[in-house]
Write a protein that holds these residues in place. Structure first.
Motif, PDB file in Angstrom:
ATOM      1  N   GLU A 225     -10.911 126.043  76.675  1.00 35.73           N
ATOM      2  CA  GLU A 225     -10.572 126.601  77.996  1.00 35.73           C
ATOM      3  C   GLU A 225      -9.130 126.267  78.352  1.00 35.73           C
ATOM      4  O   GLU A 225      -8.403 127.111  78.882  1.00 35.73           O
ATOM      5  CB  GLU A 225     -11.551 126.087  79.059  1.00 35.73           C
ATOM      6  N   LYS A 226      -8.718 125.040  78.019  1.00 39.57           N
ATOM      7  CA  LYS A 226      -7.312 124.646  78.282  1.00 39.57           C
ATOM      8  C   LYS A 226      -6.353 125.551  77.504  1.00 39.57           C
ATOM      9  O   LYS A 226      -5.256 125.847  77.935  1.00 39.57           O
ATOM     10  CB  LYS A 226      -7.100 123.192  77.868  1.00 39.57           C
ATOM     11  N   GLN A 227      -6.809 125.990  76.327  1.00 39.55           N
ATOM     12  CA  GLN A 227      -5.961 126.870  75.498  1.00 39.55           C
ATOM     13  C   GLN A 227      -5.936 128.302  76.034  1.00 39.55           C
ATOM     14  O   GLN A 227      -5.151 129.116  75.561  1.00 39.55           O
ATOM     15  CB  GLN A 227      -6.483 126.894  74.057  1.00 39.55           C
ATOM     16  N   THR A 353     -10.885 125.712  63.799  1.00 40.74           N
ATOM     17  CA  THR A 353     -10.033 125.999  64.950  1.00 40.74           C
ATOM     18  C   THR A 353      -9.000 124.880  65.080  1.00 40.74           C
ATOM     19  O   THR A 353      -8.931 123.994  64.241  1.00 40.74           O
ATOM     20  CB  THR A 353     -10.916 126.033  66.202  1.00 40.74           C
ATOM     21  N   ALA A 354      -8.215 124.876  66.155  1.00 39.48           N
ATOM     22  CA  ALA A 354      -7.342 123.734  66.442  1.00 39.48           C
ATOM     23  C   ALA A 354      -7.728 123.220  67.831  1.00 39.48           C
ATOM     24  O   ALA A 354      -7.531 123.954  68.792  1.00 39.48           O
ATOM     25  CB  ALA A 354      -5.883 124.156  66.417  1.00 39.48           C
ATOM     26  N   PRO A 355      -8.306 122.032  67.958  1.00 42.26           N
ATOM     27  CA  PRO A 355      -8.616 121.121  66.877  1.00 42.26           C
ATOM     28  C   PRO A 355      -9.791 121.630  66.043  1.00 42.26           C
ATOM     29  O   PRO A 355     -10.533 122.501  66.490  1.00 42.26           O
ATOM     30  CB  PRO A 355      -9.022 119.838  67.618  1.00 42.26           C
ATOM     31  N   GLU A 356      -9.926 121.052  64.845  1.00 44.67           N
ATOM     32  CA  GLU A 356     -11.093 121.387  64.017  1.00 44.67           C
ATOM     33  C   GLU A 356     -12.311 120.610  64.531  1.00 44.67           C
ATOM     34  O   GLU A 356     -12.170 119.591  65.211  1.00 44.67           O
ATOM     35  CB  GLU A 356     -10.824 121.003  62.555  1.00 44.67           C
ATOM     36  N   VAL A 357     -13.475 121.126  64.180  1.00 46.59           N
ATOM     37  CA  VAL A 357     -14.711 120.422  64.525  1.00 46.59           C
ATOM     38  C   VAL A 357     -15.501 120.282  63.234  1.00 46.59           C
ATOM     39  O   VAL A 357     -15.703 121.270  62.527  1.00 46.59           O
ATOM     40  CB  VAL A 357     -15.536 121.215  65.557  1.00 46.59           C
ATOM     41  N   ALA A 358     -15.918 119.064  62.922  1.00 44.64           N
ATOM     42  CA  ALA A 358     -16.631 118.864  61.659  1.00 44.64           C
ATOM     43  C   ALA A 358     -17.822 117.957  61.887  1.00 44.64           C
ATOM     44  O   ALA A 358     -17.746 117.021  62.686  1.00 44.64           O
ATOM     45  CB  ALA A 358     -15.693 118.231  60.639  1.00 44.64           C
ATOM     46  N   SER A 359     -18.900 118.257  61.201  1.00 40.44           N
ATOM     47  CA  SER A 359     -20.051 117.371  61.358  1.00 40.44           C
ATOM     48  C   SER A 359     -20.874 117.322  60.083  1.00 40.44           C
ATOM     49  O   SER A 359     -20.801 118.225  59.244  1.00 40.44           O
ATOM     50  CB  SER A 359     -20.920 117.829  62.528  1.00 40.44           C
TER      51      SER A 359
END
Ligand code: FAD
Ligand code: NAI
Length: 466
Positions: A225-227, A353-359
């Motif tokens: 949302e900030k982006q 994405t930026a940032p990336e999300v990994a799990s």
């Protein structure tokens, strides 16, 4: 012509299976209906999307990050055609690589649509309609998946697009409306937002990325949302009026209620993917499907018919390239009499994405639901030296460990380079390691990976830098 194994489909599941089987001494053939090898992933999935994510991220950095480093390159000018060429060259290099690997491993390739014509028989029909029948001891179905359609909405791949059309737009849409806040919606939404589109995401559920750890998803949504992303959660699209120059998209609350109209230049439908089994002749061959149209398999990838196996997106499990590859290796090894196996508890997933999300592994919600007692260790990138100096402090690392044994059950990272960092947790989990093992492993300084070590220390409430 007779083979030990025929693989139908050359996506990540199929081509990897073929190579592993050839390494194990089998006489292998592949059948592919597309003009190029590599399946969804290489042609219209992982590879082209990552090329555009890479290029658009650099585009945004020129304006926003580089000046902070004392590099003033001026206002970046977009040459979209050149960016698309960059993407296509990346795809081309990768698909040609698969052809090279087939030759290197002496795998025969057949161009055309494969149909199972009976036990041990695969009929291949080429583009001109000519057919030939191949004989084989075993068949692996690796035909992947296709875009899920939204009822009543016609995808023309120009203004109303699937991921495939969204990878080839010839101009930046002023307003992009994305249906579905899943992986494709947020990755491709990011690409076009960075290049100048106003992006609105309409999601049926009341959260983004269902299945992801809830705390990570909330933080991810705030950052997006900030982006500049706008989210309309708990909403569904009921129709698109494409009569005028502007698309008029009707949306209403998922639970029913007052409808509204949102205008858009392009609509991206990204509500999931469905298994692809068209033209394979599965019904006639007696191969059973499950309730969601996926090929039904047992723990060893065997279908209901002897000698026919299936892997990848066309069977149950996460629709991920590396999951398909792992299954490809496992089934080849099983066919060679070895103990091939895929560990579904340790399949990483990354959003680029930026940032990336990994799990990898369990989310906090899953552990709660299963009644497993656990400890949480978290560490923010704002407290990591490398992240600070690079000014990429968004996000945090979260480690979930069994309360009794300290065994790591899940790891979740939101932050730059998360997709690379997640693998130390994956290796640890594959070996049944504990948070303390991670915490006592010396990590190079200054690296973002130190945040993983600190999160592991935080499981025992002894993080140093926080
Ligand atoms: P596929 O790659 O779909 O390959 C199936 C192949 O079978 C195709 O080449 C098809 O032409 C062929 N075929 C089908 N029927 C027949 C037939 N009857 N005869 C002959 N050939 C046939 N996953 C990730 O892990 N990371 C990512 O970053 C990622 N990004 C993605 C981005 C997008 C936009 C999309 C759409 C998907 C993405 N995925 C990603 C998912 C990934 O592409 C799939 O999980 C993966 O391709 C599945 O591999 P597969 O081998 O099962 O099938
Ligand atoms: P997805 O399953 O990730 O997300 C679909 C989203 O659409 C969900 O949030 C769902 O709740 C929502 N949805 C469903 N119906 C809806 C409706 N009618 N209205 C509004 N929202 C609706 O599917 P997506 O993004 O299409 O991706 C497909 C597959 O491709 C995924 O399974 C994913 O694993 C794979 N993929 C993986 C990537 C990666 O690993 N980086 C990148 C892109 C795709």
């Amino acid at each position: 012509m007779s083979f030990d194994l025929i693989v139908i489909g050359t996506g990540p599941g199929g081509y990897v299976c073929a190579i592993r089987a050839a390494q194990l001494g089998m006489k292998v053939a592949v059948v592919e209906k597309n003009p190029t090898f590599g399946g969804t992933c290489l042609n219209v999935g992982c590879i082209p999307s990552k090329a555009l994510l890479q290029a658009s991220e650099r585009f945004e950095e020129v304006a926003h990050l580089l000046p902070k480093m004392g590099i003033n390159a001026g206002t970046p000018k977009l040459d979209l055609a050149a960016m698309m060429t960059f993407k296509s060259e990346g795809v081309d290099g990768n698909v040609k690589g698969i052809g090279f690997l087939f030759k290197k491993n002496k795998i025969e390739t057949f161009a055309g649509t494969g149909r199972i014509a009976g036990p041990g028989k695969v009929e291949v029909k080429d583009a001109s309609g000519k057919t030939q029948t191949l004989e084989t001891k075993n068949i692996v179905i690796a035909t992947g998946s296709d875009v899920a359609k939204l009822k009543g909405i016609e995808i023309d791949e120009k203004r109303i697009v699937s991921s495939t059309g969204a990878l080839t737009l010839d101009k930046v849409p002023g307003r992009l409306l994305v249906v579905g806040a899943g992986v494709i919606g947020l990755e491709l939404g990011s690409v076009w937002r960075r290049l100048g589109a106003q992006v609105t995401v309409v999601e049926f559920l009341d959260r983004i990325i269902p299945g992801m750890d809830g705390e990570i998803a909330k933080s991810f949504q705030r950052i997006l949302e900030k982006q500049g992303f706008t989210f309309k959660l708990g909403m569904k699209v009921t129709g698109v009026d494409s009569a005028g120059k502007t698309l008029k998209v009707q949306i209403e609350p998922a639970a029913g209620g007052k409808a509204e109209t949102v205008e858009a230049d392009v609509v991206l439908v990204a509500i999931g993917r469905v298994p692809y089994t068209e033209g394979l002749g599965l019904k006639e061959a007696g191969v059973a499907l499950d309730e969601r149209g996926r090929v039904k398999t047992d723990n060893h990838f065997a279908t209901s018919v002897k000698g026919i196996y299936a892997i990848g997106d066309v069977i149950a499990g996460p629709m991920l390239a590396h999951k398909a590859e792992d299954e490809g290796v496992a089934v080849a090894e099983i066919l060679a009499g070895q103990a091939g196996h895929t560990n579904y508890d340790v399949i990483p997933s990354v959003i680029y994405t930026a940032p990336e999300v990994a799990s990898v592994g369990k989310t906090e919600e899953e552990l709660k639901q299963a009644g497993v007692a656990y400890n949480v260790g978290k560490f923010p990138f704002t407290a990591n030296a490398r992240a600070k100096v690079n000014q990429t402090t968004d996000g945090f690392v979260k480690i979930l460990a069994d309360a009794k044994t300290d065994r790591v059950l899940g790891a979740h990272i939101i932050g730059a380079e998360a997709g690379e960092m997640i693998h130390e947790a994956a290796v640890l989990m594959e070996f049944g390691g504990a948070a303390e093992d991670l915490a006592r492993t010396c990590h190079a300084h200054p690296t973002r990976s130190e945040a993983v070590k600190e999160a592991a220390l935080a499981v025992a409430k002894r993080a140093i830098h926080m």
